[in-house]
Design a protein around this motif. Structure first.
Motif, PDB file in Angstrom:
ATOM      1  N   VAL A   1     -70.194 -33.949  73.303  1.00 48.33           N
ATOM      2  CA  VAL A   1     -69.053 -34.861  73.495  1.00 48.33           C
ATOM      3  C   VAL A   1     -68.870 -35.783  72.286  1.00 48.33           C
ATOM      4  O   VAL A   1     -67.765 -36.219  71.996  1.00 48.33           O
ATOM      5  CB  VAL A   1     -69.120 -35.670  74.822  1.00 48.33           C
ATOM      6  N   GLU A   2     -69.968 -36.041  71.585  1.00 45.29           N
ATOM      7  CA  GLU A   2     -69.828 -36.823  70.341  1.00 45.29           C
ATOM      8  C   GLU A   2     -68.999 -36.061  69.315  1.00 45.29           C
ATOM      9  O   GLU A   2     -68.172 -36.645  68.616  1.00 45.29           O
ATOM     10  CB  GLU A   2     -71.205 -37.102  69.752  1.00 45.29           C
ATOM     11  N   ASP A   3     -69.247 -34.761  69.221  1.00 56.62           N
ATOM     12  CA  ASP A   3     -68.461 -33.929  68.288  1.00 56.62           C
ATOM     13  C   ASP A   3     -66.985 -33.940  68.666  1.00 56.62           C
ATOM     14  O   ASP A   3     -66.115 -34.066  67.806  1.00 56.62           O
ATOM     15  CB  ASP A   3     -68.956 -32.469  68.307  1.00 56.62           C
ATOM     16  N   ILE A   4     -66.719 -33.796  69.969  1.00 64.47           N
ATOM     17  CA  ILE A   4     -65.320 -33.807  70.426  1.00 64.47           C
ATOM     18  C   ILE A   4     -64.689 -35.166  70.092  1.00 64.47           C
ATOM     19  O   ILE A   4     -63.553 -35.244  69.621  1.00 64.47           O
ATOM     20  CB  ILE A   4     -65.227 -33.537  71.948  1.00 64.47           C
ATOM     21  N   LEU A   5     -65.462 -36.218  70.304  1.00 65.95           N
ATOM     22  CA  LEU A   5     -64.940 -37.562  70.045  1.00 65.95           C
ATOM     23  C   LEU A   5     -64.576 -37.740  68.570  1.00 65.95           C
ATOM     24  O   LEU A   5     -63.547 -38.323  68.230  1.00 65.95           O
ATOM     25  CB  LEU A   5     -65.964 -38.621  70.472  1.00 65.95           C
ATOM     26  N   LEU A   6     -65.439 -37.211  67.710  1.00 65.59           N
ATOM     27  CA  LEU A   6     -65.169 -37.300  66.259  1.00 65.59           C
ATOM     28  C   LEU A   6     -63.834 -36.651  65.922  1.00 65.59           C
ATOM     29  O   LEU A   6     -63.018 -37.205  65.180  1.00 65.59           O
ATOM     30  CB  LEU A   6     -66.269 -36.578  65.484  1.00 65.59           C
ATOM     31  N   LYS A   7     -63.624 -35.475  66.512  1.00 62.92           N
ATOM     32  CA  LYS A   7     -62.359 -34.749  66.257  1.00 62.92           C
ATOM     33  C   LYS A   7     -61.172 -35.528  66.824  1.00 62.92           C
ATOM     34  O   LYS A   7     -60.116 -35.611  66.190  1.00 62.92           O
ATOM     35  CB  LYS A   7     -62.419 -33.341  66.874  1.00 62.92           C
TER      36      LYS A   7
ATOM     37  N   SER B   1     -66.412 -43.936  73.060  1.00 63.71           N
ATOM     38  CA  SER B   1     -67.530 -44.083  72.140  1.00 63.71           C
ATOM     39  C   SER B   1     -68.551 -45.086  72.704  1.00 63.71           C
ATOM     40  O   SER B   1     -69.771 -44.853  72.672  1.00 63.71           O
ATOM     41  CB  SER B   1     -66.969 -44.531  70.786  1.00 63.71           C
ATOM     42  N   THR B   2     -68.056 -46.191  73.251  1.00 61.93           N
ATOM     43  CA  THR B   2     -68.946 -47.191  73.858  1.00 61.93           C
ATOM     44  C   THR B   2     -69.739 -46.566  75.011  1.00 61.93           C
ATOM     45  O   THR B   2     -70.948 -46.788  75.147  1.00 61.93           O
ATOM     46  CB  THR B   2     -68.099 -48.375  74.400  1.00 61.93           C
ATOM     47  N   VAL B   3     -69.056 -45.793  75.828  1.00 60.04           N
ATOM     48  CA  VAL B   3     -69.698 -45.197  77.003  1.00 60.04           C
ATOM     49  C   VAL B   3     -70.762 -44.170  76.574  1.00 60.04           C
ATOM     50  O   VAL B   3     -71.862 -44.123  77.132  1.00 60.04           O
ATOM     51  CB  VAL B   3     -68.627 -44.546  77.929  1.00 60.04           C
ATOM     52  N   ILE B   4     -70.442 -43.392  75.548  1.00 63.33           N
ATOM     53  CA  ILE B   4     -71.410 -42.389  75.057  1.00 63.33           C
ATOM     54  C   ILE B   4     -72.658 -43.088  74.499  1.00 63.33           C
ATOM     55  O   ILE B   4     -73.792 -42.692  74.772  1.00 63.33           O
ATOM     56  CB  ILE B   4     -70.760 -41.467  74.002  1.00 63.33           C
ATOM     57  N   ASN B   5     -72.434 -44.154  73.720  1.00 58.29           N
ATOM     58  CA  ASN B   5     -73.582 -44.895  73.163  1.00 58.29           C
ATOM     59  C   ASN B   5     -74.463 -45.448  74.267  1.00 58.29           C
ATOM     60  O   ASN B   5     -75.691 -45.402  74.181  1.00 58.29           O
ATOM     61  CB  ASN B   5     -73.098 -46.064  72.298  1.00 58.29           C
ATOM     62  N   LYS B   6     -73.825 -45.974  75.286  1.00 57.05           N
ATOM     63  CA  LYS B   6     -74.597 -46.528  76.403  1.00 57.05           C
ATOM     64  C   LYS B   6     -75.365 -45.403  77.100  1.00 57.05           C
ATOM     65  O   LYS B   6     -76.531 -45.565  77.453  1.00 57.05           O
ATOM     66  CB  LYS B   6     -73.633 -47.246  77.361  1.00 57.05           C
ATOM     67  N   ALA B   7     -74.704 -44.265  77.299  1.00 55.90           N
ATOM     68  CA  ALA B   7     -75.346 -43.149  78.002  1.00 55.90           C
ATOM     69  C   ALA B   7     -76.604 -42.707  77.264  1.00 55.90           C
ATOM     70  O   ALA B   7     -77.611 -42.350  77.884  1.00 55.90           O
ATOM     71  CB  ALA B   7     -74.361 -41.990  78.137  1.00 55.90           C
ATOM     72  N   ARG B   8     -76.554 -42.754  75.929  1.00 61.53           N
ATOM     73  CA  ARG B   8     -77.717 -42.322  75.149  1.00 61.53           C
ATOM     74  C   ARG B   8     -78.961 -43.138  75.488  1.00 61.53           C
ATOM     75  O   ARG B   8     -80.085 -42.655  75.461  1.00 61.53           O
ATOM     76  CB  ARG B   8     -77.397 -42.403  73.655  1.00 61.53           C
TER      77      ARG B   8
ATOM     78  N   SER C   1     -78.803 -34.440  77.087  1.00 60.12           N
ATOM     79  CA  SER C   1     -78.870 -34.728  75.637  1.00 60.12           C
ATOM     80  C   SER C   1     -77.991 -33.761  74.870  1.00 60.12           C
ATOM     81  O   SER C   1     -77.294 -34.149  73.926  1.00 60.12           O
ATOM     82  CB  SER C   1     -80.309 -34.616  75.127  1.00 60.12           C
ATOM     83  N   LYS C   2     -78.000 -32.489  75.299  1.00 63.89           N
ATOM     84  CA  LYS C   2     -77.161 -31.488  74.639  1.00 63.89           C
ATOM     85  C   LYS C   2     -75.680 -31.838  74.870  1.00 63.89           C
ATOM     86  O   LYS C   2     -74.866 -31.794  73.952  1.00 63.89           O
ATOM     87  CB  LYS C   2     -77.496 -30.105  75.223  1.00 63.89           C
ATOM     88  N   HIS C   3     -75.378 -32.198  76.093  1.00 57.90           N
ATOM     89  CA  HIS C   3     -73.993 -32.554  76.444  1.00 57.90           C
ATOM     90  C   HIS C   3     -73.524 -33.738  75.592  1.00 57.90           C
ATOM     91  O   HIS C   3     -72.396 -33.759  75.086  1.00 57.90           O
ATOM     92  CB  HIS C   3     -73.925 -32.902  77.933  1.00 57.90           C
TER      93      HIS C   3
END
Ligand code: ARG
Length: 477
Positions: A453-459, A139-146, A447-449
């Motif tokens: 991956v956020e959806d996958i992370l939620l699951k 989650s931290t890595v995804i937020n940073k990537a954004r 951005s689509k990716h």
């Protein structure tokens, strides 16, 4: 009094007194500190089960369970004894405080099925905690990537500048790797680790009518290991778990190495959180990225632990042998190292920022879009890629590799292609836009990716929360 030289419990009737130094040599007491909680939890389940089945006197069970719960809060007294292991220490302690009734606890069990159960329980708790930490890190890595979808970054192959990418692309590479480990840890948790060996006795079960499924349920195991010889003797769950967490640490150590390189003044690509840096006692200017150095070292240490685990296991005949005891410390150290490394790595990822200006300077300095140039020529002129590659390389040989505009001018002169078309291709922002393939650094694709991956992370997080509540495992280890 309990203390050094206290009589040993298991051997005296047959072999007489032990030699203190020999006992110390074969004892696992010191390492057992890391699983004492689980050993006591297993004993509590075992005693409760015998009581519920009416297999031992109620009052003896009450006394034993009372003392076991006290030990669960403070077990320090156990580690002052000269004994074979924590199992013997607990029995000796109970005999001292409860009297002969303590001996009921030994019915229908062996240290072989109990140590296997305690190790599985500890492994299960740590792997659940590790899955939680991996999800937090992702989650931290995804937020940073954004934040860095549009920020260019070179990739390196052979540590030489290679192609144009983005910081977000680098970060999502980390996320995908961690996602693989999340999945595989979930898999081995249910398929390999979370199974109870209890009721298997020393190797072939017991005539005491223990309900193995019920006992497993009491401890929160989701299934039983069926064959009692396999249950007591196999350490496959350790070597499998160790292989996976070692691979995880090795993957992290490569990323740590990237950050160490990027933290040098020569690169200066990142601004690490200052808490992760150390200074020098003599050189006042130093800023050393020491947390990543420790993570890099832990990758090596993990290989050592895994090698020890496999080498000790190999050649041990089926059935319990004391060699297996010598594996425990490697597993436990490895699990704790991995958990700590992932937690520290997350703190690093949370704080690290990228030095956009310095990265841009480098991007202008190195020819990162020559591949796109050759691809464009191949498509535009209808020549095989090998030929286009040769044409670009020969121009680079003639005019030098660092001035892309000059390369374009020369190519245009030689091939009669419009120079503005070529200049468009070498422009790194444009080159990124042209890369439409799945998984590329193109900001739109990225951005689509990121949404996916956020959806996958939620699951994955939901699955983890269920795992935690259904196993009754919290954050305590
Ligand atoms: N301390 C041992 C271990 O950690 C368990 C004892 C089994 N000993 C035995 N002689 N069967 O593996």
């Amino acid at each position: 009094m309990i203390g050094k030289g206290f009589m040993s419990l298991y051997r005296e009737a047959l072999l007489g007194k032990s030699d203190e130094r020999i006992t110390a040599f074969t004892s696992s007491l010191e390492e057992d500190k890391l699983i004492v909680k689980e050993v006591i939890e297993v004993l509590i389940a075992h005693t409760s089960h015998l009581r519920d089945k009416g297999l031992i006197p109620q009052d003896a069970a009450v006394k034993i369970l009372n003392e076991l719960s006290k030990l669960l809060k403070d077990s320090s007294i156990l580690f002052t004894m000269n004994v074979e292991d924590v199992h013997e220490a607990i029995e000796l302690y109970l005999r001292n405080v409860v009297g002969d009734d303590a001996g009921w606890l030994a019915l229908g069990r062996s240290r072989n099925d109990h140590v296997a159960a305690a190790l599985r329980l500890k492994t299960k708790k740590t792997i659940i905690a590790l899955i939680g930490e991996l999800i937090n890190l992702r989650s931290t890595v995804i937020n940073k990537a954004r934040k860095y979808v549009d920020v260019p970054l070179p990739t390196f192959t052979h540590l030489q500048p290679a192609q144009i990418s983005t910081v977000a692309h680098y970060l999502t590479y980390i996320e995908e790797s961690l996602r693989v480990y999340t999945n595989i840890l979930n898999y081995i948790l249910t398929e390999v680790i979370d199974k109870s060996p209890l009721g298997s006795g020393a190797s072939t079960g017991t005539i005491v009518p223990i309900d193995r499924h019920e006992l497993a349920r009491l401890l929160g195991f989701s299934d039983v290991l069926v064959n009692t010889l396999f249950a007591t003797s196999s350490r496959d769950f350790i070597s499998i778990t160790a292989s996976i967490v070692t691979s995880l640490l090795v993957a992290l150590s490569r990323i740590a190495e990237d950050f160490i390189i990027w933290c040098t003044p020569q690169y200066d690509y990142i601004i690490p959180p200052s808490t992760h840096l150390s200074t020098s006692s003599i050189m006042p200017h130093k800023r050393n990225l020491v947390t990543m150095e420790v993570i890099r070292a832990l990758g090596g240490e993990a290989i050592g632990h895994l090698t020890a685990i496999l080498s000790i296991s190999k050649g041990v005949p089926s059935g319990y042998n004391l060699d297996l005891q010598e594996i425990n410390k490697h597993l436990l150290r490895l699990l704790l190292n991995t958990l700590e490394a992932v937690t520290v790595f997350r703190d690093f990822m949370d704080g690290v920022e990228f030095n956009v200006e310095k990265i841009r300077d480098d991007i202008m300095k190195y020819p990162l879009t020559t591949t796109e140039l050759a691809e464009f020529l191949s498509l535009k002129l209808g020549v095989p890629y090998r030929e286009a590659h040769r044409m670009v390389a020969s121009v680079i040989k003639e005019v030098g590799g660092n001035d892309l505009r000059k390369i374009c001018e020369e190519l245009s002169r030689r091939l009669g292609v419009d120079v503005s078309d070529l200049n468009e291709v070498i422009d790194f922002e444009n080159a990124l836009r042209l890369k439409k393939v799945v998984g590329s650094p193109n900001p739109e694709v990225m951005s689509k990716h990121l949404r996916e991956v956020e959806d996958i992370l939620l699951k994955d997080r939901e699955k983890y929360m269920n795992l935690r509540s259904s196993s009754g495992v919290g954050n305590e280890l």
